[in-house]
Design a protein around this motif. Structure first.
Motif, PDB file in Angstrom:
ATOM      1  N   ALA A   1       0.570  -1.004   0.247  1.00 20.91           N
ATOM      2  CA  ALA A   1      -0.447   0.005  -0.101  1.00 20.91           C
ATOM      3  C   ALA A   1       0.951   0.994  -0.214  1.00 20.91           C
ATOM      4  O   ALA A   1       0.259   2.421  -0.667  1.00 20.91           O
ATOM      5  CB  ALA A   1      -0.439   0.526   1.160  1.00 20.91           C
ATOM      6  N   LEU A   2       1.751   1.574   0.449  1.00 23.14           N
ATOM      7  CA  LEU A   2       2.729   2.144   1.272  1.00 23.14           C
ATOM      8  C   LEU A   2       3.196   2.883  -0.432  1.00 23.14           C
ATOM      9  O   LEU A   2       4.027   3.917  -0.889  1.00 23.14           O
ATOM     10  CB  LEU A   2       3.961   2.067   1.605  1.00 23.14           C
ATOM     11  CG  LEU A   2       3.167   2.682   3.054  1.00 23.14           C
ATOM     12  CD1 LEU A   2       4.243   1.646   4.403  1.00 23.14           C
ATOM     13  CD2 LEU A   2       3.654   4.103   3.545  1.00 23.14           C
ATOM     14  N   ARG A   3       3.336   1.767  -1.199  1.00 25.88           N
ATOM     15  CA  ARG A   3       3.957   1.513  -2.568  1.00 25.88           C
ATOM     16  C   ARG A   3       2.735   2.647  -3.629  1.00 25.88           C
ATOM     17  O   ARG A   3       3.618   2.790  -4.751  1.00 25.88           O
ATOM     18  CB  ARG A   3       4.368   0.951  -3.225  1.00 25.88           C
ATOM     19  CG  ARG A   3       5.989   0.073  -2.301  1.00 25.88           C
ATOM     20  CD  ARG A   3       6.119  -1.075  -3.349  1.00 25.88           C
ATOM     21  NE  ARG A   3       6.990  -1.990  -2.373  1.00 25.88           N
ATOM     22  CZ  ARG A   3       8.151  -2.397  -2.900  1.00 25.88           C
ATOM     23  NH1 ARG A   3       8.861  -0.783  -3.521  1.00 25.88           N
ATOM     24  NH2 ARG A   3       9.276  -2.345  -2.182  1.00 25.88           N
ATOM     25  N   ARG A   4       1.728   2.436  -3.007  1.00 22.64           N
ATOM     26  CA  ARG A   4       1.255   3.196  -3.609  1.00 22.64           C
ATOM     27  C   ARG A   4       0.309   4.729  -3.527  1.00 22.64           C
ATOM     28  O   ARG A   4      -0.574   5.176  -3.709  1.00 22.64           O
ATOM     29  CB  ARG A   4      -0.391   2.471  -4.159  1.00 22.64           C
ATOM     30  CG  ARG A   4       0.700   1.141  -5.029  1.00 22.64           C
ATOM     31  CD  ARG A   4      -0.410  -0.221  -5.139  1.00 22.64           C
ATOM     32  NE  ARG A   4      -0.553  -1.080  -5.921  1.00 22.64           N
ATOM     33  CZ  ARG A   4       0.591  -2.265  -5.951  1.00 22.64           C
ATOM     34  NH1 ARG A   4       1.826  -2.182  -4.549  1.00 22.64           N
ATOM     35  NH2 ARG A   4       1.085  -2.767  -6.642  1.00 22.64           N
ATOM     36  N   LEU A   5       1.096   5.018  -1.749  1.00 21.39           N
ATOM     37  CA  LEU A   5       0.137   5.774  -1.335  1.00 21.39           C
ATOM     38  C   LEU A   5       0.841   6.822  -0.612  1.00 21.39           C
ATOM     39  O   LEU A   5       2.077   6.355  -0.198  1.00 21.39           O
ATOM     40  CB  LEU A   5      -1.164   5.814  -0.132  1.00 21.39           C
ATOM     41  CG  LEU A   5      -1.895   4.658  -0.245  1.00 21.39           C
ATOM     42  CD1 LEU A   5      -3.082   4.421   0.386  1.00 21.39           C
ATOM     43  CD2 LEU A   5      -2.930   5.266  -1.123  1.00 21.39           C
ATOM     44  N   ALA A   6       0.466   8.213  -0.601  1.00 19.46           N
ATOM     45  CA  ALA A   6       0.982   9.117   0.205  1.00 19.46           C
ATOM     46  C   ALA A   6       1.709   8.710   2.064  1.00 19.46           C
ATOM     47  O   ALA A   6       0.208   8.313   2.345  1.00 19.46           O
ATOM     48  CB  ALA A   6       1.131  10.612  -0.144  1.00 19.46           C
ATOM     49  N   ALA A   7       2.379   9.275   2.618  1.00 17.21           N
ATOM     50  CA  ALA A   7       3.119   8.768   4.241  1.00 17.21           C
ATOM     51  C   ALA A   7       1.095   9.174   4.270  1.00 17.21           C
ATOM     52  O   ALA A   7       0.906   8.514   5.427  1.00 17.21           O
ATOM     53  CB  ALA A   7       3.386   8.934   4.415  1.00 17.21           C
ATOM     54  N   SER A   8       0.738  10.027   4.217  1.00 17.50           N
ATOM     55  CA  SER A   8      -0.070  11.178   4.910  1.00 17.50           C
ATOM     56  C   SER A   8      -1.775  10.579   4.864  1.00 17.50           C
ATOM     57  O   SER A   8      -2.798   9.986   5.202  1.00 17.50           O
ATOM     58  CB  SER A   8      -0.317  12.687   4.342  1.00 17.50           C
ATOM     59  OG  SER A   8      -0.480  12.769   3.143  1.00 17.50           O
ATOM     60  N   ALA A   9      -2.145  10.148   3.239  1.00 18.66           N
ATOM     61  CA  ALA A   9      -3.284   9.686   2.957  1.00 18.66           C
ATOM     62  C   ALA A   9      -3.228   8.140   4.150  1.00 18.66           C
ATOM     63  O   ALA A   9      -4.447   7.902   3.987  1.00 18.66           O
ATOM     64  CB  ALA A   9      -3.140   8.835   1.637  1.00 18.66           C
ATOM     65  N   PHE A  10      -1.760   6.953   3.772  1.00 20.01           N
ATOM     66  CA  PHE A  10      -1.728   6.161   4.203  1.00 20.01           C
ATOM     67  C   PHE A  10      -2.238   6.375   6.072  1.00 20.01           C
ATOM     68  O   PHE A  10      -3.014   5.922   6.529  1.00 20.01           O
ATOM     69  CB  PHE A  10      -0.598   5.404   4.093  1.00 20.01           C
ATOM     70  CG  PHE A  10      -0.411   4.183   4.686  1.00 20.01           C
ATOM     71  CD1 PHE A  10      -0.491   3.186   4.579  1.00 20.01           C
ATOM     72  CD2 PHE A  10       0.510   3.816   6.156  1.00 20.01           C
ATOM     73  CE1 PHE A  10      -0.860   1.666   4.779  1.00 20.01           C
ATOM     74  CE2 PHE A  10       0.547   2.753   6.301  1.00 20.01           C
ATOM     75  CZ  PHE A  10      -0.259   1.890   5.931  1.00 20.01           C
ATOM     76  N   GLY A  11      -1.435   7.457   6.522  1.00 21.95           N
ATOM     77  CA  GLY A  11      -1.529   7.677   7.886  1.00 21.95           C
ATOM     78  C   GLY A  11      -3.236   7.938   8.103  1.00 21.95           C
ATOM     79  O   GLY A  11      -3.638   7.214   9.210  1.00 21.95           O
ATOM     80  N   THR A  12      -4.100   8.601   7.310  1.00 23.52           N
ATOM     81  CA  THR A  12      -5.052   8.846   7.541  1.00 23.52           C
ATOM     82  C   THR A  12      -6.101   7.447   7.469  1.00 23.52           C
ATOM     83  O   THR A  12      -6.600   7.240   7.978  1.00 23.52           O
ATOM     84  CB  THR A  12      -5.991   9.712   6.525  1.00 23.52           C
ATOM     85  OG1 THR A  12      -4.856  10.982   5.955  1.00 23.52           O
ATOM     86  CG2 THR A  12      -7.182   9.818   6.456  1.00 23.52           C
ATOM     87  N   LEU A  13      -5.802   6.463   6.606  1.00 25.39           N
ATOM     88  CA  LEU A  13      -6.556   5.645   6.298  1.00 25.39           C
ATOM     89  C   LEU A  13      -6.598   4.614   7.939  1.00 25.39           C
ATOM     90  O   LEU A  13      -7.473   4.263   7.810  1.00 25.39           O
ATOM     91  CB  LEU A  13      -6.161   4.908   4.757  1.00 25.39           C
ATOM     92  CG  LEU A  13      -6.600   5.263   3.534  1.00 25.39           C
ATOM     93  CD1 LEU A  13      -5.564   4.712   3.081  1.00 25.39           C
ATOM     94  CD2 LEU A  13      -8.130   4.611   3.571  1.00 25.39           C
ATOM     95  N   MET A  14      -5.424   4.580   8.070  1.00 23.62           N
ATOM     96  CA  MET A  14      -5.263   3.546   9.463  1.00 23.62           C
ATOM     97  C   MET A  14      -5.901   4.558  10.531  1.00 23.62           C
ATOM     98  O   MET A  14      -5.824   3.777  11.598  1.00 23.62           O
ATOM     99  CB  MET A  14      -3.353   3.595   9.652  1.00 23.62           C
ATOM    100  CG  MET A  14      -2.337   3.377   8.502  1.00 23.62           C
ATOM    101  SD  MET A  14      -3.366   1.367   7.818  1.00 23.62           S
ATOM    102  CE  MET A  14      -2.362   0.520   9.205  1.00 23.62           C
TER     103      MET A  14
END
Length: 312
Positions: free
Chosen positions: A237-250
């Motif tokens: 997932a982190l290869r496809r998402l910016a870190a901020s977007a990933f953090g929001t999803l989490m």
């Protein structure tokens, strides 16, 4: 990860970037779902091994799998990196053992939301001035989740969940440090055996007599559900998402935990607990969106990074 191509005054967003972002989001949600399903399944096995025994068995199998996969003896570690990874392992053991103790007496969604306050606190401390308002929302959420005015929540379970939150906060900080020196799989291939060893010293002797082949097989399946498969999904997932977007999803993980609790464990939250859950999630999303980022961090946002959590 999203990107745009500019040609003169024309700007277009490639379809593959949109598809990649969508795939990354699905992988992040699948990762969180695996975590919570693994926890729900672990509660069932606790009747045989006890919560400590289940936590130990998951950590032991995860250590075996990750060492076999990453082969840490082929990697180079400095002394400081080894120490950091060892501390990471201790934080992982504390987080896993505390959370399994918590879900013995409080609902899965409540325990997950309370434990989530650990990384949330880190995000708030590292964030901008607006973070204090999200801290108020998070504190109100904790009150709703625990309902101290009614005395309905088990105090011991709440304390274990908050202990897990402290360990999760330490895990986030240590991951940030270790991630600068070694990739995520390499760090885990050291930290997970340390976590398994620590859990063995604490609970292993009392569990050994209750192990048999069926229990070991179930433990292997649980270790795949949590943490092996979620970790792999997070890396993808982190290869496809910016870190901020990933953090929001989490930040949606407590909601997924509550859903799994309702569907599989018949743990229906009260209105106050539901409101508290929403407040904690909102605080997490707000903190993720207002977090402070230095120039180097802004550049790294478009690069794959190690997952920021390995929950109980």
């Amino acid at each position: 990860m999203a990107w745009v191509v500019s040609t003169g005054s024309m700007t277009s967003t490639p379809v593959r970037a949109v598809n990649s972002t969508g795939a990354g989001s699905l992988m992040a949600v699948a990762s969180m779902s695996c975590v919570q399903l693994g926890l729900a399944a672990s509660i069932g096995l606790a009747a045989t091994l006890g919560s400590d025994g289940v936590a130990w068995l998951r950590l032991a199998w995860a250590a075996v799998i990750l060492v076999a996969f990453a082969r840490p003896w082929r990697l180079r570690f400095s002394r400081s990196t080894l120490v950091m990874c060892a501390l990471l392992g201790l934080a992982t053991a504390g987080m896993t053992l505390s959370f399994m103790r918590a879900v013995e007496t409080i609902p899965l969604g409540t325990a997950s939301a309370l434990e989530f306050t650990g990384p949330l606190a880190v995000a708030l401390v590292q964030g901008r001035g607006a973070g204090r308002w999200w801290a108020v929302a998070a504190a109100a959420g904790v009150l709703g989740l625990t309902e101290p005015w009614s005395g309905s929540a088990d105090l011991v379970g709440v304390l274990y969940a908050l202990g897990g939150a402290v360990c999760w906060a330490a895990y986030v900080l240590l991951t940030q440090r270790a991630g600068d020196a070694v990739d995520g799989v390499g760090a885990l291939s050291v930290s997970m055996p340390v976590a398994a060893l620590a859990a063995t010293l604490v609970v292993g002797p009392g569990v050994a007599g209750r192990l048999d082949l069926p229990v070991l097989a179930i433990g292997l399946g649980l270790a795949l559900l949590l943490p092996v498969v979620p970790f792999c999904l997070e890396l993808l997932a982190l290869r496809r998402l910016a870190a901020s977007a990933f953090g929001t999803l989490m930040c949606l993980e407590p909601a997924i935990a509550a859903t799994v609790g309702v569907v599989f464990l018949r743990q229906v939250p009260s209105m106050a607990a539901l409101a508290g859950l929403v407040l904690v999630i909102a605080a997490g999303i707000g903190a993720a969106r207002t977090g402070r980022r230095d120039p180097a961090g802004a550049e790294r946002e478009l690069q794959p990074a190690a997952p920021a959590r390995q929950p109980g």
